[in-house]
Design a protein around this motif. Structure first.
Motif, PDB file in Angstrom:
ATOM      1  N   SER A 189       2.275   8.790   2.555  1.00 46.93           N
ATOM      2  CA  SER A 189       3.009   7.650   2.001  1.00 46.93           C
ATOM      3  C   SER A 189       3.004   6.474   2.970  1.00 46.93           C
ATOM      4  N   ARG A 190       3.117   6.777   4.272  1.00 49.14           N
ATOM      5  CA  ARG A 190       3.107   5.704   5.268  1.00 49.14           C
ATOM      6  C   ARG A 190       1.773   4.972   5.268  1.00 49.14           C
ATOM      7  N   ALA A 191       0.672   5.736   5.244  1.00 48.65           N
ATOM      8  CA  ALA A 191      -0.651   5.106   5.230  1.00 48.65           C
ATOM      9  C   ALA A 191      -0.848   4.274   3.973  1.00 48.65           C
ATOM     10  N   ALA A 192      -0.354   4.779   2.841  1.00 49.79           N
ATOM     11  CA  ALA A 192      -0.496   4.035   1.591  1.00 49.79           C
ATOM     12  C   ALA A 192       0.309   2.741   1.623  1.00 49.79           C
ATOM     13  N   LEU A 193       1.517   2.784   2.200  1.00 54.97           N
ATOM     14  CA  LEU A 193       2.331   1.578   2.296  1.00 54.97           C
ATOM     15  C   LEU A 193       1.694   0.545   3.222  1.00 54.97           C
ATOM     16  N   VAL A 194       1.125   1.029   4.346  1.00 55.39           N
ATOM     17  CA  VAL A 194       0.427   0.117   5.259  1.00 55.39           C
ATOM     18  C   VAL A 194      -0.757  -0.529   4.544  1.00 55.39           C
ATOM     19  N   SER A 195      -1.511   0.282   3.794  1.00 51.93           N
ATOM     20  CA  SER A 195      -2.649  -0.259   3.055  1.00 51.93           C
ATOM     21  C   SER A 195      -2.209  -1.241   1.978  1.00 51.93           C
ATOM     22  N   LEU A 196      -1.074  -0.965   1.335  1.00 51.95           N
ATOM     23  CA  LEU A 196      -0.571  -1.886   0.320  1.00 51.95           C
ATOM     24  C   LEU A 196      -0.232  -3.238   0.938  1.00 51.95           C
ATOM     25  N   GLY A 197       0.420  -3.212   2.098  1.00 51.84           N
ATOM     26  CA  GLY A 197       0.726  -4.466   2.776  1.00 51.84           C
ATOM     27  C   GLY A 197      -0.521  -5.214   3.196  1.00 51.84           C
ATOM     28  N   LEU A 198      -1.499  -4.485   3.758  1.00 51.59           N
ATOM     29  CA  LEU A 198      -2.748  -5.122   4.178  1.00 51.59           C
ATOM     30  C   LEU A 198      -3.556  -5.596   2.979  1.00 51.59           C
ATOM     31  N   LEU A 199      -3.448  -4.883   1.837  1.00 51.87           N
ATOM     32  CA  LEU A 199      -4.124  -5.330   0.618  1.00 51.87           C
ATOM     33  C   LEU A 199      -3.585  -6.686   0.173  1.00 51.87           C
ATOM     34  N   LEU A 200      -2.266  -6.844   0.185  1.00 58.69           N
ATOM     35  CA  LEU A 200      -1.676  -8.122  -0.202  1.00 58.69           C
ATOM     36  C   LEU A 200      -2.076  -9.231   0.758  1.00 58.69           C
ATOM     37  N   VAL A 201      -2.102  -8.907   2.060  1.00 57.75           N
ATOM     38  CA  VAL A 201      -2.539  -9.905   3.051  1.00 57.75           C
ATOM     39  C   VAL A 201      -3.984 -10.317   2.790  1.00 57.75           C
ATOM     40  N   ALA A 202      -4.841  -9.322   2.531  1.00 54.07           N
ATOM     41  CA  ALA A 202      -6.254  -9.613   2.285  1.00 54.07           C
ATOM     42  C   ALA A 202      -6.438 -10.447   1.024  1.00 54.07           C
ATOM     43  N   LEU A 203      -5.683 -10.131  -0.037  1.00 50.24           N
ATOM     44  CA  LEU A 203      -5.832 -10.874  -1.289  1.00 50.24           C
ATOM     45  C   LEU A 203      -5.325 -12.304  -1.161  1.00 50.24           C
ATOM     46  N   ILE A 204      -4.211 -12.476  -0.435  1.00 53.41           N
ATOM     47  CA  ILE A 204      -3.733 -13.837  -0.176  1.00 53.41           C
ATOM     48  C   ILE A 204      -4.790 -14.627   0.597  1.00 53.41           C
ATOM     49  N   ALA A 205      -5.410 -13.963   1.566  1.00 56.22           N
ATOM     50  CA  ALA A 205      -6.457 -14.628   2.348  1.00 56.22           C
ATOM     51  C   ALA A 205      -7.667 -14.961   1.474  1.00 56.22           C
ATOM     52  N   VAL A 206      -8.033 -14.051   0.556  1.00 52.14           N
ATOM     53  CA  VAL A 206      -9.177 -14.304  -0.328  1.00 52.14           C
ATOM     54  C   VAL A 206      -8.938 -15.557  -1.166  1.00 52.14           C
ATOM     55  N   VAL A 207      -7.793 -15.604  -1.832  1.00 51.19           N
ATOM     56  CA  VAL A 207      -7.509 -16.739  -2.709  1.00 51.19           C
ATOM     57  C   VAL A 207      -7.299 -18.016  -1.901  1.00 51.19           C
ATOM     58  N   GLY A 208      -6.556 -17.911  -0.785  1.00 50.91           N
ATOM     59  CA  GLY A 208      -6.301 -19.095   0.022  1.00 50.91           C
ATOM     60  C   GLY A 208      -7.555 -19.647   0.664  1.00 50.91           C
ATOM     61  N   ASP A 209      -8.412 -18.764   1.194  1.00 48.97           N
ATOM     62  CA  ASP A 209      -9.665 -19.229   1.794  1.00 48.97           C
ATOM     63  C   ASP A 209     -10.594 -19.804   0.730  1.00 48.97           C
ATOM     64  N   ALA A 210     -10.550 -19.239  -0.481  1.00 48.82           N
ATOM     65  CA  ALA A 210     -11.337 -19.813  -1.567  1.00 48.82           C
ATOM     66  C   ALA A 210     -10.876 -21.236  -1.871  1.00 48.82           C
ATOM     67  N   LYS A 211      -9.554 -21.444  -1.840  1.00 47.42           N
ATOM     68  CA  LYS A 211      -9.035 -22.796  -2.044  1.00 47.42           C
ATOM     69  C   LYS A 211      -9.437 -23.713  -0.892  1.00 47.42           C
ATOM     70  N   ALA A 212      -9.481 -23.169   0.331  1.00 50.64           N
ATOM     71  CA  ALA A 212      -9.832 -23.990   1.488  1.00 50.64           C
ATOM     72  C   ALA A 212     -11.270 -24.489   1.408  1.00 50.64           C
ATOM     73  N   VAL A 213     -12.164 -23.657   0.878  1.00 49.84           N
ATOM     74  CA  VAL A 213     -13.570 -24.077   0.793  1.00 49.84           C
ATOM     75  C   VAL A 213     -13.868 -24.799  -0.514  1.00 49.84           C
ATOM     76  N   SER A 214     -12.878 -24.841  -1.434  1.00 50.69           N
ATOM     77  CA  SER A 214     -13.139 -25.466  -2.735  1.00 50.69           C
ATOM     78  C   SER A 214     -13.469 -26.962  -2.633  1.00 50.69           C
ATOM     79  N   PRO A 215     -12.859 -27.753  -1.710  1.00 51.78           N
ATOM     80  CA  PRO A 215     -13.284 -29.155  -1.618  1.00 51.78           C
ATOM     81  C   PRO A 215     -14.766 -29.299  -1.293  1.00 51.78           C
ATOM     82  N   THR A 216     -15.277 -28.445  -0.399  1.00 52.80           N
ATOM     83  CA  THR A 216     -16.706 -28.485  -0.096  1.00 52.80           C
ATOM     84  C   THR A 216     -17.516 -28.106  -1.315  1.00 52.80           C
ATOM     85  N   ILE A 217     -17.035 -27.097  -2.071  1.00 54.92           N
ATOM     86  CA  ILE A 217     -17.727 -26.704  -3.296  1.00 54.92           C
ATOM     87  C   ILE A 217     -17.712 -27.853  -4.300  1.00 54.92           C
TER      88      ILE A 217
END
Length: 379
Positions: free
Chosen positions: A229-257
């Motif tokens: 359960s601990r490993a799954a909770l850690v992965s859930l938190g890191l999953l949310l961090v990664a997804l926020i980074a995916v969408v946010g970084d996509a927005k950051a490069v969108s002006p260049t696109i």
């Protein structure tokens, strides 16, 4: 080290990459980036996608199907909705069609791209990709209903000029979308959960698969012990961090696109397609990996579940956001996109009905996606 005993040391790439990608988002947010900085952010984006897939598989292995595929689909969609609302709030009238373009791109990418790739990979592995027709058919029916109610009807309503809903119509579409989404989740996870479990290709019966990915070494269908359960909770938190980074970084490069799209003389809708491709990359990779491990039903859960979440959560969120957003909200599709949507629904129904698919069905869906992408560039 097995998934069950994994401790996620701070030096592990699955921990470092999401954090670095999030830092890249913090330092790039709202700034005009030079070329080399855009390249670095793009690299962080790619790394965050891979990390998101890994952590989604860990969580999925812990909670089992169909909850596993639901975690990634809902997480990506919630953050995608936030991105759409943010861009519309900043963009004014020029983003009037952003919600429509993004949602329709998500529908075409999931129903043709994710499904097509999954069927292709599954058929290459076993000659015939086997899945549950009851669950996939119910998901497809939900996608078709949501898409028509939210994206087709605005083109034909007469209360307001143009492809727009009136306030009452938009409220109805939002409530209906949210209700259908909630009903689908209840059916998928409680009432008829067995309809969405992977199918044993050897016997044609359902099996309780433990994850969207599982253990790569378990070619015979058996799984490693689920993570703690601990490993799954850690992965859930890191999953949310990664997804926020995916969408946010996509927005950051969108002006260049956007600059690249404008300089190439392409339609502005191409920007929405590119952003949708970036945001849906984690789900696409997770679906393909599931298909490689003979869990095509999990792949279809990801594809159709993402399409349902994209419409079922975006339309209510946009309807609520119109309280403070100014400018028109164009939701109705044009003739070309309506033809592609109709063809996608018909072909998908023929694909799903037998509960079995070959390379041909996967290829047909990928051709439909290619047609959509080509016509987005050359309408």
């Amino acid at each position: 080290m097995s998934t069950a005993t994994r401790r996620f040391p701070l030096t592990d790439w699955t921990v470092l990459v999401p954090v670095v990608a999030l830092l890249a988002l913090v330092f790039s947010w709202g700034r005009d980036l030079p070329g080399f900085a855009v390249g670095l952010v793009a690299l962080c984006l790619c790394g965050a996608v891979l990390a998101a897939v890994h952590h989604a598989e860990v969580v999925a292995h812990r909670v089992g199907e169909p909850f596993g595929s639901l975690v990634l689909a809902v997480a990506v969609t919630v953050i995608e909705v936030a991105l759409i609302v943010t861009l519309m709030a900043d963009g004014g009238d020029k983003t009037a069609s952003l919600a429509r373009d993004t949602v329709f791109a998500a529908v075409m990418i999931t129903c043709n791209g994710i499904v097509g790739l999954s069927l292709l990979v599954g058929a290459l592995r076993n000659r015939v990709a086997v899945f549950n027709a009851e669950g996939s058919g119910a998901a497809l029916a939900t996608v078709a209903t949501l898409a028509v109610l939210s994206l087709v009807l605005p083109t034909f309503t007469t209360s307001k000029p143009g492809p727009e809903f009136s306030t009452a119509q938009l409220t109805f579409a939002a409530v209906a979308s949210l209700a259908l989404y909630g009903l689908f989740i209840a059916v998928q996870t409680v009432r008829h959960r067995d309809y969405f479990l992977p199918v044993d290709t050897g016997t044609g019966t359902q099996r309780a698969a433990g994850a969207a990915g599982g253990d790569a070494g378990q070619a015979d269908g058996e799984h490693a012990a689920p993570p703690t359960s601990r490993a799954a909770l850690v992965s859930l938190g890191l999953l949310l961090v990664a997804l926020i980074a995916v969408v946010g970084d996509a927005k950051a490069v969108s002006p260049t696109i956007e600059k690249g799209v404008a300089s190439a003389g392409l339609p502005n809708a191409v920007v929405g397609v590119i952003i949708a491709l970036l945001v849906l990359a984690p789900e696409t990779l997770a679906a393909v990996r599931a298909a490689r491990r003979d869990r095509v039903q999990t792949s279809l859960n990801l594809g159709y579940g993402s399409a349902i979440a994209s419409i079922g959560l975006t339309i209510p969120a946009i309807a609520l956001a119109t309280i403070w957003l100014s400018g028109p909200l164009l939701l109705g599709l044009g003739p070309i996109h309506m033809v592609l949507l109709a063809l996608t629904v018909v072909v998908s129904a023929l694909t799903i009905a037998p509960g079995r698919a070959t390379l041909l069905q996967g290829g047909v869906h990928l051709v439909l996606l290619a047609a959509y992408l080509f016509l987005a560039v050359s309408p």
